[in-house]
Design a protein around this motif. Sequence first.
Motif, PDB file in Angstrom:
ATOM      1  N   UNK A  95      80.135  89.351 126.987  1.00  0.00           N
ATOM      2  CA  UNK A  95      80.072  87.940 126.588  1.00  0.00           C
ATOM      3  C   UNK A  95      81.234  87.184 127.228  1.00  0.00           C
ATOM      4  N   UNK A  96      80.893  86.137 127.959  1.00  0.00           N
ATOM      5  CA  UNK A  96      81.914  85.379 128.682  1.00  0.00           C
ATOM      6  C   UNK A  96      82.688  84.460 127.747  1.00  0.00           C
ATOM      7  N   UNK A  97      83.989  84.378 127.994  1.00  0.00           N
ATOM      8  CA  UNK A  97      84.843  83.430 127.289  1.00  0.00           C
ATOM      9  C   UNK A  97      84.657  82.061 127.932  1.00  0.00           C
ATOM     10  N   UNK A  98      84.507  81.032 127.107  1.00  0.00           N
ATOM     11  CA  UNK A  98      84.373  79.665 127.593  1.00  0.00           C
ATOM     12  C   UNK A  98      85.643  78.900 127.260  1.00  0.00           C
ATOM     13  N   UNK A  99      86.207  78.232 128.267  1.00  0.00           N
ATOM     14  CA  UNK A  99      87.347  77.349 128.028  1.00  0.00           C
ATOM     15  C   UNK A  99      86.779  75.948 127.884  1.00  0.00           C
ATOM     16  N   UNK A 100      86.682  75.473 126.649  1.00  0.00           N
ATOM     17  CA  UNK A 100      86.126  74.154 126.374  1.00  0.00           C
ATOM     18  C   UNK A 100      87.272  73.143 126.397  1.00  0.00           C
ATOM     19  N   UNK A 101      87.520  72.578 127.579  1.00  0.00           N
ATOM     20  CA  UNK A 101      88.630  71.638 127.752  1.00  0.00           C
ATOM     21  C   UNK A 101      88.509  70.415 126.858  1.00  0.00           C
ATOM     22  N   UNK A 102      87.296  69.927 126.653  1.00  0.00           N
ATOM     23  CA  UNK A 102      87.095  68.727 125.842  1.00  0.00           C
ATOM     24  C   UNK A 102      87.518  68.945 124.401  1.00  0.00           C
ATOM     25  N   UNK A 103      87.217  70.136 123.861  1.00  0.00           N
ATOM     26  CA  UNK A 103      87.558  70.419 122.460  1.00  0.00           C
ATOM     27  C   UNK A 103      88.863  71.214 122.344  1.00  0.00           C
ATOM     28  N   UNK A 104      89.508  71.492 123.477  1.00  0.00           N
ATOM     29  CA  UNK A 104      90.755  72.257 123.492  1.00  0.00           C
ATOM     30  C   UNK A 104      90.593  73.566 122.721  1.00  0.00           C
ATOM     31  N   UNK A 105      89.582  74.340 123.132  1.00  0.00           N
ATOM     32  CA  UNK A 105      89.353  75.617 122.470  1.00  0.00           C
ATOM     33  C   UNK A 105      88.752  76.626 123.436  1.00  0.00           C
TER      34      UNK A 105
END
Length: 98
Positions: free
Chosen positions: A6-16
């Motif tokens: 399962x790939x980690x997602x860097x959600x820049x918009x939500x800072x998570x």
Amino acid sequence: MKYEEIALTDNNEQHSFELWVEGKRSFIDYKRKGDTLYLLHTEVPKELEGKGIAAALVEKTLRHLEEHQLKLVPLCAYVQSYLKRHSEWNRLVEKKED
């Protein structure tokens, strides 16, 4: 259950950083200042607790930080306890300036 695939997602918009398991979002909230990320809070949906998702999420996040030459400040209690159990990752912790 293993989470390597399962790939980690860097959600820049939500800072998570996010891990999607069984269609549900687990995440670590962060705040970024320069090359340092302050890890603020880790959360896994109630129905998925106890399956090792939080540990997988933290490990994937630490790998991501290392790959991008970033430092961390572990403000989240779960991340702090993970670092106590896996002290090899303390190399990423931002050193306090005296």
